[in-house]
Design an enzyme around this catalytic site. Structure first.
Site, PDB file in Angstrom:
ATOM      1  N   HIS A 232      -2.916  -2.511   8.120  1.00 37.71           N
ATOM      2  CA  HIS A 232      -3.568  -3.289   7.065  1.00 37.71           C
ATOM      3  C   HIS A 232      -3.802  -4.744   7.444  1.00 37.71           C
ATOM      4  O   HIS A 232      -4.722  -5.359   6.925  1.00 37.71           O
ATOM      5  CB  HIS A 232      -2.735  -3.226   5.775  1.00 37.71           C
TER       6      HIS A 232
ATOM      7  N   ARG B  67       9.190  -2.606   2.566  1.00 39.64           N
ATOM      8  CA  ARG B  67       7.903  -2.189   2.001  1.00 39.64           C
ATOM      9  C   ARG B  67       6.727  -2.680   2.849  1.00 39.64           C
ATOM     10  O   ARG B  67       5.618  -2.167   2.732  1.00 39.64           O
ATOM     11  CB  ARG B  67       7.777  -2.680   0.559  1.00 39.64           C
TER      12      ARG B  67
ATOM     13  N   LYS C 264       1.990  -2.021  -7.816  1.00 36.29           N
ATOM     14  CA  LYS C 264       1.183  -3.196  -7.497  1.00 36.29           C
ATOM     15  C   LYS C 264      -0.117  -3.149  -8.291  1.00 36.29           C
ATOM     16  O   LYS C 264      -0.816  -2.130  -8.275  1.00 36.29           O
ATOM     17  CB  LYS C 264       0.838  -3.231  -6.006  1.00 36.29           C
TER      18      LYS C 264
ATOM     19  N   LYS D  94       6.354   6.809   0.497  1.00 32.77           N
ATOM     20  CA  LYS D  94       6.098   5.530  -0.159  1.00 32.77           C
ATOM     21  C   LYS D  94       7.055   5.326  -1.333  1.00 32.77           C
ATOM     22  O   LYS D  94       7.525   4.210  -1.570  1.00 32.77           O
ATOM     23  CB  LYS D  94       4.642   5.435  -0.615  1.00 32.77           C
TER      24      LYS D  94
ATOM     25  N   HIS E 111      -7.404  -5.114   6.763  1.00 34.83           N
ATOM     26  CA  HIS E 111      -7.863  -5.905   5.624  1.00 34.83           C
ATOM     27  C   HIS E 111      -8.838  -6.995   6.057  1.00 34.83           C
ATOM     28  O   HIS E 111      -9.790  -7.311   5.337  1.00 34.83           O
ATOM     29  CB  HIS E 111      -6.668  -6.539   4.906  1.00 34.83           C
TER      30      HIS E 111
ATOM     31  N   GLU F 225       8.641  -5.923  -2.197  1.00 37.23           N
ATOM     32  CA  GLU F 225       8.046  -6.163  -0.886  1.00 37.23           C
ATOM     33  C   GLU F 225       8.689  -7.342  -0.164  1.00 37.23           C
ATOM     34  O   GLU F 225       8.042  -8.305   0.217  1.00 37.23           O
ATOM     35  CB  GLU F 225       6.532  -6.397  -1.025  1.00 37.23           C
TER      36      GLU F 225
ATOM     37  N   ARG G 196       1.362  -9.278 -23.413  1.00 36.10           N
ATOM     38  CA  ARG G 196       2.522  -9.541 -22.551  1.00 36.10           C
ATOM     39  C   ARG G 196       3.116  -8.269 -21.952  1.00 36.10           C
ATOM     40  O   ARG G 196       4.301  -8.213 -21.609  1.00 36.10           O
ATOM     41  CB  ARG G 196       3.591 -10.334 -23.301  1.00 36.10           C
TER      42      ARG G 196
END
Length: 1594
Positions: free
Chosen positions: A270, A263, A147, A249, A274, A259, A125
């Site tokens: 991207h 952010r 992240k 950043k 992406h 985010e 956890r």
């Protein structure tokens, strides 16, 4: 002592930055994070570099502690970032009894950080973890922000958590072992951060790229850099850049950890990046994809009107400075096979799944300037805007400009920009250039000057002003091995050719080069002049073109003579550099009329502004200006500021839009005082065409007449403004008014515009004159090419064709000129829209935003191109050039190739004789061999220019004797097939001994052959063996010619359909030492397989049959073996050289010999090449660069039995193979049955990703046979007739099918014949024999019913239904039950085959087809004499349903005329009406032909309804005149009797005729049905034997 710089994130200084930090990291962790276990997780690559140092430090520090240090290394690469990879680490932690106080350290790149962070977030956890990134990308991006995530088959990073690390240790020394490409990968994120946040940081990155690279390229010894006092300037700079990026950043994360808005900004580039990455991963890296994404997203901002082109240009240049791609068309991207999958629709589809999106609206970070964004979050952007930017093509929506009257500035002049850049760089002091054109050309010029260390460049005013600090003429040779790449920038190439002579003396030379088109553009006259002046310049490829190698020795000066009739840029090149020559220069221009004098005047005027006066000599008697210039020895003095005029050539496009749409446009900064000749366009072209023109010294305004009322120009001399002729041409296309008085042409109609003075436009980015002629023709506009220009014959706008797709030749001027025409002609598509970036990158945006005409993106599909964003500039399929010795069979093979490709055939010798009106033999006798060779070379150049696409050109055998001709052919081979036809020398000698039409050699033929052989090898990229010695079957030769040329041209590559995902494919591993031993059984042993593997290492010639052990067969023997196999089968060949260590017989150390054989395979048109990844990467890459249509199978074999399919080694091998191969092949050895299922899971995992490559993965040995059964891609199989198996555990194709059925992977299917009466049909025998032979468990049965009722419906909807044949009377009645029909079935109007089609979701649809026509066609082809290449006429007797199939079959054969005879004329007429394009003609009486006699006869009437006797009741009389032609093929569709009256007559009177029985047609159409149902070629010989036996017995 360690000097650390700390960065705060989320209120805590947890980011520690410095050099050589391993001891510091260990001390800090142990001191601040007490734990019972410290677990370092890394990958095997990083472990080999740094794990030892960490282990030593931890073990030393924990020597007296109860705490443990553990380490675990996973496989490198993105694939480990998965559910399985996470579980693997968790299992390790649990196995080592790690508890909740464990501290996990993630040592590695972004993959390790994301994966290990997610493990830490969920293990027990949540446990503490530390990021120790080892790549630049991870340092500045993924390690910062908390992240963590893993990938799934649905996309990247879709499962994860926010979990902040306790520390992030940034050790910049790790970057010293990082490959340069990985460093660039990280720099994409650094550039991104500066672009969105800090302009000063961006300027630093812009100007100091070389210093930043130096920091990682210079290893630091003795931990230098750990303390500030030991840091180099480069190290300081590198750390500053990294910390600057991290700080941005960190700030954003602190403000918006989860985010929710701000952010989003770090995702600039991207959204699109992406999507690209999802298709190209893992071959193309994250940063490389984001780099391209940044440019696309910046262009979206520009299109929206919130970002200027200056910013886009700066971003592009900065990314390029770090070796990052900025376009899908970058060669590094385009050569990736998966790049073909990049389409606009696919990218948009992938972009739907993005965490930033709000419902269907896609969110993109929009820049407003360098260092700032449009919003403090991502902005919603419509799909239409994204599509417009992503599309490779566009169209202008016709209409009236909504911003009329338009007032707009054009970009800075390209000509002036290039000259200003060079002058300022060569000058002393600082000069601020304003309104510089930000384009590909000027970027190339700046980059080149930087590489030559001639000046420094900086930006002011947000990039609107460029500050040039000149070097005063001091220039240096670029870094060793660095070539100055100029793309297709002709101005830069010509200017820099002279600039490079000024470089200070050095031991190395300067090389300037360009793209393929640049290497064709002439530079010879300039080089000749410089050479004559003492400069040493060598051509490295073609004579007269780039690349050039230039010795740095200074320009001598004094008197220079230059031929200036081709390009004024040659003149300007010498003028600009002349002040720095060793002696004052007198430049004398020779060769007649000087081209583009205004550009020379422009150069002189600008040189004066920079402090150097040139004197142009005059004739003392007449006062006439001479083409002689005196240039003093001097140094340029830079003015503080220089304003660059707007580009007059570019201004012609908005002015022309005003002219053609009847609106008004004003262009400031271009007027009568302009330095540019094109400024005269408005007064000299538009005003005479009926426009109102107002021009002051600094401004031009044009108002067009009402639409459709432009006047033809008559005669116009455009020599002072040659670039503007394209704009004039498109206006002339719609100019139909009578020319102004005094401009009319007495020898041409009033709608004529005759443009002269533009010959130099043939050697620009393309042959622009030919381009305009060819593209205007698509609109229906007639033109005429002239020596010095062209004529255009105007047409009314409504008469021009719409929907035209304009090929732009990658030429900015072509694209922009035709966009003018697109404003009035609907659906005009401009291909290669990005070519405008050369001079007006935002042209399409300005059309919409400033002129007010809507522009839409267009994605090109198969009718235009591959439909891929990565497609290079669209060109038609290059012509095939055939070369080889006289007598090798060039004409015969060439004609067969032309026939199969459907292209015209050109014999160069015949062309030569027609051109010179004299035979070659006579020409040689009259003018000598050297004169002939020179004329022959010029003829070659003209042929390749005029017939560059879709022709087969056969050259004379001696063309290779001439070096210039060899150069031409070698250059051509880079873009199209040059095929060497090879024939046994003895056969050639015999043939030439009897030939008298050509001049004698004057030396032994064998000597000629020996001398030319290396030249043929040099210029040809393919080799076709014309094996005539064994007297091959002419049909086999024609078949192989068709296969070879369709394959190498890409018209129809010989790749099996069963390689597609979801299907199973097989190849037979041939183990014969001599392929001739296989020929008697070739059809039997190849049953069911999709390809043949030629094990080259097992080949042995007669002298080496008994040789055991490693062996290298000779190239001659391998060539002959390939040729022999090709004539026996058309199956694709897998060319395999297996080394001893990989289980074969080829020496492991014989790499050079192996790649010579691979080269041979490529030249022979082999379809697949198995390349072991144990060979050197350099050799493999070299092979890939020239493989053409061949596919590479990148293979690895492990015989040890230790390869674990769930381990790290196999993943590493997979990734290595994936880099090189189109197919990945990994072979292990099974120890247990479970090994096969582990293998199966491995394959499922690596092929789950979108765009993954096919994988061939099997285990050897008997225990591994299950893996062969389950394998989907190219399973290697054996056959009982082979001398031995190629590998232990190999199974036959039949055995695998049986096994698949037994394990439930190949369920039994039921096939049927529907119709009545059908009880005696041979179809069950046909198909059941095929099923049995292949080991397929299927059954074929008769289902005879009176109607298409419930029985048939139940049969075709049953789960086990596999397909059905349909015969009379149900061929029409069954159609309503089907979901789709083939085009052939629709046209013929009947279905004889039902095929169940399984959809991706598992559901089935029923597809109707008609194979009757194929049966007729194939039966005819099997008997048609080879000399009949296109039947002149055919005859069909009867007008029933089968006659429709017969007409379609004859039409498919290209039959020029089809006679149709039927006793009932109305039935026959209905058939004629059904085939309007087939040239069917009714005949009243058999034998009465309106044209040639038929060479094909097909009867579709019952045999009993015909007779060869006259006056037989109820019978059709067949006269002997049916077989009037000397030879042909007759087909009688009647099954019985075996000898019908028609066939009897043919045998009696048609001695040269071949007969085809109805049962033979049944067999042929049955073979097609069999393949449609099973995906397998039918075993023809076995089936035919069984069917004919049944037929004859009945």
């Amino acid at each position: 002592m360690v000097d650390i710089q700390k960065v705060s994130i989320l209120g805590k200084e947890s980011i520690h930055c410095g050099f050589h930090l391993i001891p510091y990291i260990v001390q800090t962790v142990l001191k601040t994070l007490p734990s019972s276990a410290y677990v370092l997780v890394t990958d095997t690559n990083v472990a080999s570099l740094y794990l030892g140092a960490f282990t030593t430090e931890f073990n030393s520090a924990l020597a007296n502690s109860e705490s443990r240090f553990l380490s675990y290394a996973v496989a490198p690469g993105e694939s480990v970032k998965s559910r399985d990879g996470k579980a693997e680490i968790e299992d390790f932690l649990l196995a080592n009894t790690c508890t909740r106080d464990t501290v996990i350290l993630a040592l590695g790149g972004g993959v390790i950080g994301d994966l290990v962070g997610f493990v830490a977030a969920t293990f027990m956890r949540g446990v503490k973890f530390i990021q120790i990134p080892t790549t630049l990308l991870a340092m500045v991006d993924s390690s910062v922000g908390g992240k963590t995530a893993i990938d799934t088959p649905h996309g990247k990073n879709l499962i994860g958590a926010f979990w902040q690390p306790e520390y992030i240790f940034i050790d910049a020394a790790f970057l010293e072992t990082l490959p340069a490409r990985e460093f660039s990968n990280g720099m994409a994120e650094v550039v991104k951060t500066a672009a969105i946040w800090n302009e000063s940081d961006f300027a630093l990155l812009e100007s100091r790229s070389e210093e930043i690279f130096t920091a990682i390229q210079t290893p630091s010894s003795n931990s230098s850099g750990r303390e500030k006092s030991t840091r180099s300037t480069a190290q300081d700079l590198l750390l500053r850049v990294i910390i600057g990026s991290i700080s941005v950043k960190s700030h954003i994360v602190t403000v918006d950890e989860r985010e929710t808005g701000l952010r989003n900004l770090v995702n600039f580039g991207h959204t699109i990046g992406h999507a690209i990455e999802a298709i190209l991963t893992p071959t193309i890296l994250h940063g490389e994809c984001v780099s391209i994404g940044m440019i696309f997203e910046a262009e979206i901002a520009r299109q929206m009107g919130v970002l200027g082109q200056v910013a886009v240009g700066r971003l592009t240049r900065c990314l390029k400075a770090y070796n990052l791609p900025v376009s899908i068309n970058d060669p590094r991207i385009a050569r990736v096979p998966a790049a073909k999958l990049i389409t606009v629709d696919r990218l948009l589809d992938i972009m739907k799944i993005d965490k930033k999106n709000s419902g269907p609206v896609k969110k993109i970070v929009i820049l407003s300037r360098i260092g700032a964004t449009y919003e403090q979050k991502a902005t919603g952007v419509a799909d239409s805007v994204i599509t417009k930017i992503l599309s490779e093509a566009c169209k202008v929506i016709p209409g009236i400009p909504s911003h009329d009257p338009v007032r707009m500035a054009t970009p800075g002049s390209k000509s002036i920009s290039n000259r200003a850049l060079l002058l300022a760089a060569l000058g002393t002091g600082t000069c601020r250039l304003k309104n510089l054109l930000h384009s590909d050309d000027t970027q190339v010029m700046m980059n080149a000057l930087i590489e030559l260390q001639g000046a420094t460049f900086a930006w002011e005013d947000g990039g609107e002003t460029i500050v040039v600090t000149g070097g005063g003429g001091s220039l240096s040779v670029p870094a060793k091995g660095k070539e100055v790449y100029l793309g297709n920038a002709g101005t830069a190439a010509r200017f820099l050719a002279t600039v490079c002579t000024l470089v200070q003396p050095a031991p190395t030379r300067t090389v300037i080069t360009g793209n393929a088109r640049m290497k064709q553009r002439p530079i010879g006259p300039l080089v000749d002049a410089l050479r004559a002046n003492g400069s040493e310049i060598d051509y490295l490829e073609s004579q007269g073109c780039l690349p050039l190698s230039i010795t740095p020795a200074g320009l001598k000066g004094s008197r220079i003579q230059l031929a200036a009739s081709v390009s004024s840029q040659y003149v300007s090149s010498i003028l600009l550099c002349a002040p720095y020559a060793l002696e004052p220069v007198i430049l004398e221009l020779t060769g007649g009329q000087v081209i583009s004098q205004p550009y020379i005047d422009m150069t002189i005027a600008m040189m004066k502004t920079f402090g150097v006066d040139i004197v142009r000599k005059t004739d003392p008697e007449t006062g006439k200006l001479l083409d002689i210039y005196e240039i003093p020895h001097a140094v340029y003095k830079n003015p503080p500021e220089y304003n660059i005029e707007s580009d007059a050539s570019s201004a012609t496009y908005p002015l022309a839009i005003a002219a053609i749409t009847g609106t008004t446009c004003t262009i400031p900064n271009i007027g009568s005082a302009s330095l540019q000749g094109d400024a005269r366009f408005a007064k000299d072209v538009l005003e005479p065409m009926g426009c109102k023109v107002v021009q002051t010294e600094t401004e031009t305004t044009v108002t067009g007449p009402p639409i459709g009322q432009l006047k033809a120009l008559g005669y116009v001399d455009m020599e002072p403004m040659t670039d503007a002729f394209l704009t004039a041409s498109v206006l002339a296309a719609v100019a139909i008014g009578t020319p102004h008085p005094g401009r009319e042409l007495s020898d041409a109609p009033n709608n004529t515009t005759r443009i002269l003075g533009i010959a130099n436009q043939r050697v620009k980015e393309c042959n622009r004159i030919r381009a305009m002629i060819d593209q205007l023709a698509k609109f229906g506009v007639e033109t005429k090419e002239l020596d010095d220009g062209l004529e255009v014959y105007g047409k009314p706008i409504p008469e021009l064709k719409t929907g035209v797709s304009v090929h732009c030749y990658d030429d900015h001027r072509v694209a922009m000129a035709f966009s003018v025409l697109g404003t009035v002609i609907k659906e005009t598509v401009l291909e290669e829209k990005r070519c405008v970036e050369k001079t007006w990158p935002n042209w399409w945006d300005d059309l919409e935003n400033k002129i007010g005409l809507k522009v839409e993106g267009v994605e090109l599909h198969d009718s235009h191109s591959s439909g891929s964003l990565s497609s290079p500039a669209i060109v038609e399929t290059p012509s095939v050039v055939i070369s080889g010795m006289r007598g090798s069979g060039k004409t015969h093979i060439g004609e067969l190739a032309a026939l199969s490709l459907g292209w015209p055939f050109l014999d160069a010798d015949h062309y030569f004789e027609e051109k010179y009106q004299i035979g070659i033999k006579e020409f040689v006798a009259k003018n000598s061999w050297p004169a002939f060779r020179e004329a022959e070379t010029e003829t070659l150049k003209k042929l390749l220019k005029d017939y560059s696409a879709k022709h087969v050109i056969s050259l004379g055998g001696g063309i290779v004797e001439t070096p210039a001709a060899r150069d031409v052919l070698e250059v051509y081979s880079k873009k199209g097939p040059v095929v060497h036809i090879v024939r046994d020398i003895e056969e050639i000698v015999t043939y030439l001994g009897a030939e008298t039409a050509r001049p004698a050699y004057g030396e032994p033929i064998e000597d000629v052959y020996t001398r030319r052989a290396p030249w043929y090898a040099e210029v040809c990229n393919y080799k076709f063996s014309n094996n005539t010695k064994s007297g091959p079957d002419p049909k086999a030769v024609a078949q192989e010619v068709s296969r070879f040329f369709k394959h190498v041209t890409g018209q129809s590559p010989n790749h099996p359909a069963n390689l597609a995902k979801g299907k199973k494919s097989y190849f037979l591993s041939l183990t014969y030492p001599d392929i001739n031993l296989a020929l008697p059984h070739i059809n039997e042993i190849t049953t069911g397989v999709d390809a043949l593997e030629l094990r080259v290492d097992l080949l042995r010639d007669q002298d080496s049959f008994d040789k055991i052990g490693s062996y290298v067969p000779s190239k001659v023997y391998v060539t002959n073996q390939l040729a022999t196999l090709r004539l026996a089968t058309s199956l694709p060949i897998v060319f395999t050289i297996r080394t001893v260590s990989q289980g074969g017989s080829f020496p492991d150390a014989a790499e050079a010999e192996a790649f010579e054989l691979f080269d041979l395979a490529v030249r022979a048109g082999v379809e697949y090449i198995d390349v072991e990844i144990s060979w050197s990467a350099k050799c493999i890459s070299g092979l890939i660069s020239k493989k053409g249509q061949a596919k590479v199978i990148a293979s690895w074999h492990d015989w040890s039995g230790k390869l674990a399919w769930d381990g790290t080694e196999v993943m590493q091998k997979y990734q290595d193979a994936d880099k090189f191969g189109d197919i990945v092949k990994i072979v292990g050895k099974a120890n247990t049955l479970e090994d096969n299922f582990t293998l199966h899971s491995f394959v499922k995992k690596v092929t789950a990703a979108s765009g993954s490559k096919p994988v061939l993965a099997i285990n050897m040995g008997v225990v591994g046979q299950m893996s062969r059964i389950l394998n989907s891609t190219f399973s290697p199989v054996t056959h009982p007739l082979l001398p031995n198996k190629a590998a232990p555990g190999q199974l036959s194709f039949r055995e695998i099918q049986t096994a698949l059925n037994l394990i439930g992977q190949l369920p039994t299917q039921k096939h049927y014949l529907f119709g009545t009466p059908i009880s005696h049909s041979p179809s069950p025998t046909l198909h059941n024999t095929g099923f049995e032979t292949l080991g397929l468990p299927h059954k074929y049965e008769i289902l005879e019913t009176k109607e298409v009722g419930e029985q048939i419906k139940a049969a075709i909807t049953a789960p086990e239904f596999g397909g059905a044949s349909v015969t009379i009377p149900f061929k029409l009645d069954v159609i309503p039950l089907l979901d789709s029909l083939s085009p052939e079935a629709k046209l013929i109007g009947a279905v004889n085959t039902i095929v169940p089609v399984v959809k991706p979701d598992g559901s089935k649809t029923l597809h109707g087809d008609n194979t009757d026509w194929r049966g007729i066609r194939e039966a005819i082809l099997s008997k048609l004499p080879t000399k009949i290449t296109q039947p002149g006429a055919g005859l069909i007797i009867g007008a029933g349903g089968t006659s429709r199939a017969a007409i379609y079959a004859l039409q498919s054969l290209g039959t020029k005329k089809i006679y149709l005879f039927n006793r009932t004329r109305s039935s026959a007429q209905a058939l004629v009406d059904a085939f309007p394009d087939a040239k069917v003609e009714l005949v009243e009486n058999l034998g009465n032909w309106s044209g040639p006699s038929p060479t094909i006869v097909v009867s579709t009437v019952p045999a009993q309804a015909t007779s060869i006797e006259q006056n037989v009741a109820e019978s059709m009389y067949l006269p002997e005149s049916v077989f009037e032609a000397h030879s042909g093929v007759v087909v009688d569709m009647a099954y019985k009797p075996a000898e019908t009256p028609l066939l009897t007559l043919a045998k009696t009177v048609g001695k040269g005729w071949q007969c085809v029985k109805g049962v033979e047609v049944l067999l042929e159409q049955g073979y097609v049905q069999f393949e449609l149902w099973t995906g397998r070629r039918a075993p023809r010989e076995v089936i035919a034997e069984a069917v004919l036996k049944k037929y004859e017995s009945s």
